[in-house]
Write an enzyme that holds these catalytic residues in place. Sequence first.
Site, PDB file in Angstrom:
ATOM      1  N   ASP A   1      -2.654   2.334  -6.187  1.00  0.00           N
ATOM      2  CA  ASP A   1      -1.635   2.394  -5.139  1.00  0.00           C
ATOM      3  C   ASP A   1      -1.616   1.157  -4.238  1.00  0.00           C
ATOM      4  O   ASP A   1      -0.992   1.189  -3.179  1.00  0.00           O
ATOM      5  CB  ASP A   1      -1.877   3.624  -4.269  1.00  0.00           C
ATOM      6  CG  ASP A   1      -3.238   3.617  -3.590  1.00  0.00           C
ATOM      7  OD1 ASP A   1      -4.140   2.897  -4.067  1.00  0.00           O
ATOM      8  OD2 ASP A   1      -3.403   4.320  -2.571  1.00  0.00           O
ATOM      9  N   GLU A   2      -2.242   0.080  -4.663  1.00  0.00           N
ATOM     10  CA  GLU A   2      -2.433  -1.038  -3.737  1.00  0.00           C
ATOM     11  C   GLU A   2      -2.516  -2.348  -4.514  1.00  0.00           C
ATOM     12  O   GLU A   2      -3.147  -2.418  -5.560  1.00  0.00           O
ATOM     13  CB  GLU A   2      -3.728  -0.793  -2.966  1.00  0.00           C
ATOM     14  CG  GLU A   2      -4.042  -1.758  -1.858  1.00  0.00           C
ATOM     15  CD  GLU A   2      -5.364  -1.394  -1.177  1.00  0.00           C
ATOM     16  OE1 GLU A   2      -5.840  -2.240  -0.399  1.00  0.00           O
ATOM     17  OE2 GLU A   2      -5.921  -0.307  -1.440  1.00  0.00           O
TER      18      GLU A   2
ATOM     19  N   ASP B   1       0.861  -1.182   0.000  1.00  0.00           N
ATOM     20  CA  ASP B   1       0.000   0.000   0.000  1.00  0.00           C
ATOM     21  C   ASP B   1       0.899   1.234   0.000  1.00  0.00           C
ATOM     22  O   ASP B   1       1.631   1.482   0.960  1.00  0.00           O
ATOM     23  CB  ASP B   1      -0.897  -0.016   1.238  1.00  0.00           C
ATOM     24  CG  ASP B   1      -2.022   1.015   1.159  1.00  0.00           C
ATOM     25  OD1 ASP B   1      -2.083   1.742   0.155  1.00  0.00           O
ATOM     26  OD2 ASP B   1      -2.821   1.086   2.106  1.00  0.00           O
TER      27      ASP B   1
END
Length: 364
Positions: A115-116, A17
């Site tokens: 983003d993950e 993350d």
Amino acid sequence: MAEFLQAVDDRKILHVDLDAFYAQVEMRDNPALKKVPLIIGRDPDLHHGHGVVATANYIARKAGVHSAMGSSEAKRLCPNAVFVAPDFDKYRSVSAQIHEVFAEFTDKVEPVALDEAYLDVSQSPMAGATLAAELRHRIWQETKLTCSVGVSYNKVLAKLGSEHHKPNGVTVIGADVALDFVAVLPIKDFRGVGKKSQEKFEKLGIKTGADLRALSQDELRVHFGSFGDQLYWQARATHFGQVKDHRIRQSVGKEGTFEFPLHDRSAVLATFKDLATKVVTNMETKHLVGRTLNIKVRDDDFNTLTRSITQANPFQLDPDFLARKAQSIFDDLYPDDFAIRLLGLTFSNVSPQAFQALSLFDYD
């Protein structure tokens, strides 16, 4: 109902993350933003009070600002905040860089957002903590961004781990500590528990994972329906979901940022050669070819320019050739003096190689 017999799960799952991703990218590209409360979203004063917060840096978060909050409310909580409109093209480009790093570690990558992502690294002989440290280092090398990583034997625990030490942390939840970790976990942190579920739990007197574990599967089904089954297994640190590779590769590329701006054309050409070498190695490893060559340039004033060349047949995967092509585009963009902070070279319109060329000398 009889208590379950915990099965052995020897997978190694990472949940990665990026820390306040959009805000972190903007602070990287404009260091002056690092020392101020930064909100990614439209300034309500300029948009008749409208707008929603996409994310905020940790300075703004300390004032109570969070994603999905109305921009007007964020301004009230943090009146001195700087608002920056989101640049999703830029964020997608950086995300693509990060996913190229993921591909260095495993083919089993399940993106959750820009983003993950979850990574199944079970096939690696290295320990999960070592892989997490190496992954974070590679992401920093490539993007100058930090991330938090959770390491465990299933996706739910890996996700909980990445949230446990933010920002820029690693949390390993092994089988020997998983039940204890879940036992003290606040009920609001369990996956899928929202506002209405929390209200039900408050009425039931359920505050932690230990309280949740005391309920039988049948009791949970009565109160929460099919969601009760998920809660039952979560309370026992068990999750059966696999990391699913949903990626459809759209591009392969590399970027380089510079602490001091480039002013010399020979340095630009050398950088393009280095980027092209890395991209070609990646393309050849994955047996891919591309028909569109994209060049990205960011100058010292943080202006970003992109140009592309598309041809009917795939480009030859030759670093010298590609570097010269990129340099030619650059010279058209910057015929005079320049100060360059970032260069990027990316292939899009990629597809699997139809065949591999064989030398006349490759057979006995």
